[in-house]
Design a protein around this motif. Structure first.
Motif, PDB file in Angstrom:
ATOM      1  N   ARG A  76       0.831  -1.187   0.000  1.00 32.95           N
ATOM      2  CA  ARG A  76       0.000   0.000   0.000  1.00 32.95           C
ATOM      3  C   ARG A  76       0.871   1.243   0.000  1.00 32.95           C
ATOM      4  NH1 ARG A  76      -3.316   0.440   4.664  1.00 32.95           N
ATOM      5  NH2 ARG A  76      -1.737  -0.768   5.745  1.00 32.95           N
ATOM      6  N   THR A  92      -2.383   7.373  -2.415  1.00 33.91           N
ATOM      7  CA  THR A  92      -3.763   6.917  -2.586  1.00 33.91           C
ATOM      8  C   THR A  92      -4.703   8.009  -3.105  1.00 33.91           C
ATOM      9  OG1 THR A  92      -3.441   5.234  -0.923  1.00 33.91           O
ATOM     10  CG2 THR A  92      -5.698   5.803  -1.433  1.00 33.91           C
ATOM     11  N   MET A 117      -6.787   7.800  -6.710  1.00 33.20           N
ATOM     12  CA  MET A 117      -8.242   7.875  -6.738  1.00 33.20           C
ATOM     13  C   MET A 117      -8.698   9.023  -7.637  1.00 33.20           C
ATOM     14  SD  MET A 117      -9.223   5.348  -4.988  1.00 33.20           S
ATOM     15  CE  MET A 117      -8.317   4.155  -4.015  1.00 33.20           C
ATOM     16  N   GLU A 158     -19.577   6.467   4.437  1.00 31.18           N
ATOM     17  CA  GLU A 158     -18.261   6.184   5.007  1.00 31.18           C
ATOM     18  C   GLU A 158     -18.026   7.058   6.233  1.00 31.18           C
ATOM     19  OE1 GLU A 158     -15.069   4.735   2.877  1.00 31.18           O
ATOM     20  OE2 GLU A 158     -13.667   6.313   3.446  1.00 31.18           O
ATOM     21  N   SER A 176     -11.378   7.309  -1.878  1.00 31.81           N
ATOM     22  CA  SER A 176     -11.798   5.979  -2.327  1.00 31.81           C
ATOM     23  C   SER A 176     -13.307   5.808  -2.219  1.00 31.81           C
ATOM     24  CB  SER A 176     -11.078   4.896  -1.527  1.00 31.81           C
ATOM     25  OG  SER A 176     -11.536   4.877  -0.202  1.00 31.81           O
ATOM     26  N   THR A 212     -15.765   4.724  -5.187  1.00 34.57           N
ATOM     27  CA  THR A 212     -16.675   3.583  -5.054  1.00 34.57           C
ATOM     28  C   THR A 212     -18.101   3.999  -5.409  1.00 34.57           C
ATOM     29  OG1 THR A 212     -15.276   2.621  -3.342  1.00 34.57           O
ATOM     30  CG2 THR A 212     -17.536   1.834  -3.455  1.00 34.57           C
ATOM     31  N   LYS A 245     -16.434  -2.871   2.399  1.00 36.60           N
ATOM     32  CA  LYS A 245     -15.084  -2.349   2.665  1.00 36.60           C
ATOM     33  C   LYS A 245     -14.761  -2.233   4.148  1.00 36.60           C
ATOM     34  CE  LYS A 245     -13.710   1.961   1.965  1.00 36.60           C
ATOM     35  NZ  LYS A 245     -13.457   3.206   1.224  1.00 36.60           N
ATOM     36  N   LEU A 257      -9.939   0.383   3.370  1.00 39.75           N
ATOM     37  CA  LEU A 257      -9.267   0.274   2.074  1.00 39.75           C
ATOM     38  C   LEU A 257      -7.947  -0.483   2.211  1.00 39.75           C
ATOM     39  CD1 LEU A 257      -9.285   1.166  -0.903  1.00 39.75           C
ATOM     40  CD2 LEU A 257      -7.906   3.109  -0.219  1.00 39.75           C
ATOM     41  N   ASN A 280      -9.943  -5.094   1.935  1.00 41.37           N
ATOM     42  CA  ASN A 280     -11.150  -5.715   1.408  1.00 41.37           C
ATOM     43  C   ASN A 280     -10.807  -6.824   0.414  1.00 41.37           C
ATOM     44  OD1 ASN A 280     -10.323  -3.181   0.175  1.00 41.37           O
ATOM     45  ND2 ASN A 280     -11.800  -3.676  -1.406  1.00 41.37           N
ATOM     46  N   ASN A 308     -14.202  -6.372  -4.581  1.00 41.08           N
ATOM     47  CA  ASN A 308     -14.365  -5.016  -5.090  1.00 41.08           C
ATOM     48  C   ASN A 308     -15.622  -4.408  -4.443  1.00 41.08           C
ATOM     49  OD1 ASN A 308     -15.237  -2.841  -6.768  1.00 41.08           O
ATOM     50  ND2 ASN A 308     -13.736  -3.539  -8.258  1.00 41.08           N
ATOM     51  N   ASP A 310      -8.269  -3.230 -10.100  1.00 36.43           N
ATOM     52  CA  ASP A 310      -8.200  -2.719  -8.731  1.00 36.43           C
ATOM     53  C   ASP A 310      -7.017  -3.347  -7.999  1.00 36.43           C
ATOM     54  OD1 ASP A 310      -8.807  -1.685  -6.274  1.00 36.43           O
ATOM     55  OD2 ASP A 310     -10.289  -3.219  -5.797  1.00 36.43           O
ATOM     56  N   VAL A 352      -6.170  -3.652  -4.880  1.00 35.73           N
ATOM     57  CA  VAL A 352      -6.373  -4.412  -3.648  1.00 35.73           C
ATOM     58  C   VAL A 352      -6.895  -5.809  -3.932  1.00 35.73           C
ATOM     59  CG1 VAL A 352      -7.547  -4.387  -1.436  1.00 35.73           C
ATOM     60  CG2 VAL A 352      -6.875  -2.241  -2.482  1.00 35.73           C
TER      61      VAL A 352
END
Lengths: 186, 218, 325
Positions: free
Chosen positions: C17, C22, C26, C63, C80, C84, C113, C119, C122, C125, C260, C262
């Motif tokens: 990561r 990040t 995004m 969130e 993020s 999403t 998530k 983030l 997960n 997706n 993606d 992740v």
């Protein structure tokens, strides 16, 4: 060897006791279960042919002669009231979207569909599965002739988003009506 | 006294569904509606009590090597009795639970209690254990059903057998059909387990903190 | 000078990561999706615009709310959640009732998530979790949300909509044949055809994908293998490969969701296995499944396999002796 016989004997004793007690319960409940199943079958048939009070199963040979080799014909009944025939009920299967749709279709001696009930189906929940809901199956009662969906210029409103299921149900009803006509000599 | 202890542990501390996580298959299918949960829970409790009773009573006669077939025969007998009685007297519930009533035979809660408890303990304790475990299972599936039923169908306490139409909580249009499926069941179970763990760990922490305080003061 | 003051964090490998970058990633992905989003708004009318706004806003709001209630670090500023929300809206039907979009975003952010730890942790997706939950929970509401892509006419109609089937839906119901579907190529390429909000215009999606490639956010490996597998299977089963490539959410899924970081494998060999699996599942669901489109399902299915794929060909740790179990 002695153990072998002993184990066998113990298991046998347990199984015999179990079998006897089950036979007792079965004898008590089977009457009720059968009566209930028969009543439920009657109820479904009474819905699709309300004018009849008595239902007489049609022998398989006679049915296959009437259906002229059509696929997916399960069983059929003659509906009677006060001794005279008032219509026929045919149980058919028709290919839907997710599998076979089994339905019960009733027709009177004038060739008018009296009702349709879906007995079992495996259509998409929320879409095709709505063939078993009243807004869809309720449309068939009182219709005559060869049926088709509104979007093909017919009389039955299909379920939006579930054309194949709707078509399958309509095809099944048409098949059943044809057989019912043959059975009633029309 | 010990019988009461055996009864109590199954309700929550060693709840088959929430603590041991066994018997998931019947838990998922029966927690779709409160009425199904009650029906399935009581059916399983009935089988559990009687299978525990008989296995405990016969435990000195059943040789070790053939104990599993013996357990299964005893369990299957009671399951068949439940199945037949349900088909005769509660047909709608029977239709919904369908294949899952015969499958109580392989509900691992029942075999697990037979093997782990009834085969080793006295009759009174075994009945208490069966009753506690059965009611613990019933309680757990009812809790899951209270969450799942309104989300999945929009109403709660729908029970056709008793002519009860259910209480409308949300419009049917918003009802999320997926919650009715095993996927939704497992998601619900996950959230319930997380909440239970969260609450217990918080209260444990609080207890530890107050214990530490007390220790300091001394 | 202390290293941490400069924002340098030194940790042991693997470095999966990158907190610092990040928000930038995004942002870039968000911008790359804009052509498709604008195309959707143009073709499908005002409902599409409402759904996009509802998707992004509700995802950020959910969130914030969840993290506030559970006293977690609030991470909405990494962008993020907004992304999403945008993806959820883009994968849902354009004129679906907005409450569906909002609830799908709740599922995406919560169970999709945050329950996994946020983030980077997960398994699936998140956007597709939300979309799939909605698709399986409210199928009739969703199918009513597919509307005709009329452009200016759609805007003139305002909030009245004209329902329209998707090309894959027509294929599934047998209303169009399996071969020579070239009359669909143009509409599918430009976007004036029924479908989900952001999936109909291949050209808009490809512009966004090119942007991502040049920005170095994604590599071509997964999307290319995914598309080729699907097209190859289509040819094998005597279907129209170009139709299958352009229709449904394949391009959107291949470039924006299968890549993606992740939820996809890291090693090249693993990425190829993953992409081939995606292609097989997508095509099999389209051909034999009970749903017309299989991109969302296949990405979620292959997400499950990512840990397993990663284990194959794992490098031996220094000094490690392989178990001969």
């Amino acid at each position: 060897m002695r153990d072998f016989i002993r184990y066998g004997a113990i298991l046998t004793v347990i199984c015999v006791i179990s079998g006897v007690s089950l036979a007792f319960v079965y004898s008590k409940t089977s009457v009720i279960i059968e009566a209930r199943q028969a009543k439920e079958a009657m109820k479904a048939m009474a819905v699709v042919l309300p004018s009849a009070t008595d239902f007489e199963p049609i022998p398989a040979i006679e049915l296959s002669a009437a259906s002229g080799g059509a696929q997916g014909v399960v069983e059929a009944y003659l509906g009677k009231a006060a001794g005279s025939t008032v219509g026929a009920i045919v149980k058919v299967e028709s290919a839907g979207y997710g599998g076979m749709i089994t339905m019960l279709v009733g027709m009177d001696t004038q060739g008018v569909c009296q009702g349709m009930q879906v007995i079992s189906q495996s259509e998409t929940p929320g879409l095709g599965a709505n063939v078993k809901e009243e807004p869809f199956y309720g449309q068939f009662a009182g219709k005559k002739g060869v049926l088709s969906l509104v979007k093909e210029g017919g009389q039955i409103d299909g379920i939006s988003g579930a054309t194949i299921s709707s078509k399958g149900a309509v095809a099944g009803v048409n098949k059943a009506l044809n057989i019912a006509k043959a059975l009633l000599g029309m | 006294m010990s019988a009461f202890k055996e009864f109590k542990k199954g309700l929550w501390a060693e709840s088959p569904t929430f603590a041991m996580l066994i018997g998931m298959c019947p838990a998922m299918i029966s927690s779709t509606a409160v009425s199904n949960a009650v029906g399935m829970g009581l059916a399983a409790t009935f089988v559990l009590v009687f299978s525990n009773l008989f296995i405990s009573a016969l435990r000195n006669m059943i040789p070790d090597k053939i104990r599993i077939p013996c357990f299964i025969v005893v369990i299957a007998t009671f399951v068949t009795i439940v199945d037949l009685s349900m088909a005769a007297y509660l047909p709608d519930l029977h239709r919904i639970l369908g294949v899952f009533v015969p499958l109580i035979v392989v509900n691992c809660i029942i075999l697990a209690r037979a093997e782990a408890f009834a085969y080793k303990n006295g009759v009174v304790d075994s009945i208490a254990d069966g009753l506690g475990m059965g009611l613990g299972f019933t309680l757990a599936v009812i809790i899951l059903a209270i969450i799942r039923e309104p989300i999945a169908t929009g109403k709660i306490l729908y029970a056709k057998d008793f002519g009860f139409e259910g209480i409308k909580l949300i419009p049917a249009k918003f009802a999320a059909a997926l919650v009715d499926k095993p996927v939704g069941g497992f998601m619900t179970l996950g959230f319930v387990l997380a909440s239970i763990n969260g609450i217990t760990s918080r209260s444990k922490k609080a207890k530890q903190a107050s214990a530490a305080c007390a220790a300091k003061e001394v | 000078m202390d290293m941490s003051e400069k924002g340098l964090i030194i940790t042991a490998a693997p470095h999966l990561r990158d907190r610092v970058a990040t928000p930038r990633i995004m942002q870039v992905v968000f911008i790359a999706l804009m052509p498709a989003a604008l195309c959707g708004v143009y073709f499908f009318g005002p409902w599409a615009a409402i759904n996009l706004v509802v998707g992004v806003a509700s995802a950020v709001l959910w969130e914030y709310a969840i993290q506030k209630i559970w006293k977690f670090d609030i991470t909405i500023s990494d962008g993020s959640a907004a992304l999403t929300g945008l993806l959820v809206a883009l994968t849902l039907p354009p004129a679906v009732e907005p409450w569906v979009t909002a609830l799908a975003c709740l599922i995406a952010i919560g169970p999709g998530k945050i329950v996994f730890g946020g983030l980077g942790y997960n398994i699936f997706n998140p956007a597709l979790i939300g979309r799939t939950f909605a698709a399986l929970s409210w199928p009739s509401v969703l199918s009513a949300g597919y509307v005709a892509a009329d452009g200016i006419t759609a805007w003139k109609r305002g909030f009245d909509v004209v329902a329209s089937a998707t090309p894959l839906g027509l294929l599934k119901t047998g209303e169009i044949g399996a071969t020579s579907l070239s009359r669909f190529y143009g509409p599918l390429f430009f976007g004036n055809v029924g479908g989900s909000l952001g999936e109909t215009s291949a050209i808009a999606l490809l512009i966004g994908a090119l942007f991502l490639l040049f920005a170095g956010i994604i590599t071509l490996r997964i999307p290319l293998v995914y598309l080729l597998t699907t097209a190859g299977l289509a040819m094998l089963f005597n279907q129209d490969p170009i139709f299958h490539l352009l229709s449904g959410g394949l391009i959107l899924g291949a470039f924006f969701m299968a890549t993606d970081y992740v939820t996809s494998p890291i090693k090249p060999a693993g990425q190829i296995v993953y992409a081939v699996g995606l292609g097989i599942f997508t095509f099999m669901i389209r051909m034999f499944g009970s749903y017309p489109e299989g991109v969302a399902f296949s990405i979620l299915l292959m997400n499950c396999f990512v840990p397993l794929i990663e284990r194959f060909g794992a490098q031996k740790r220094f000094g490690e002796v392989r178990n001969r179990a």
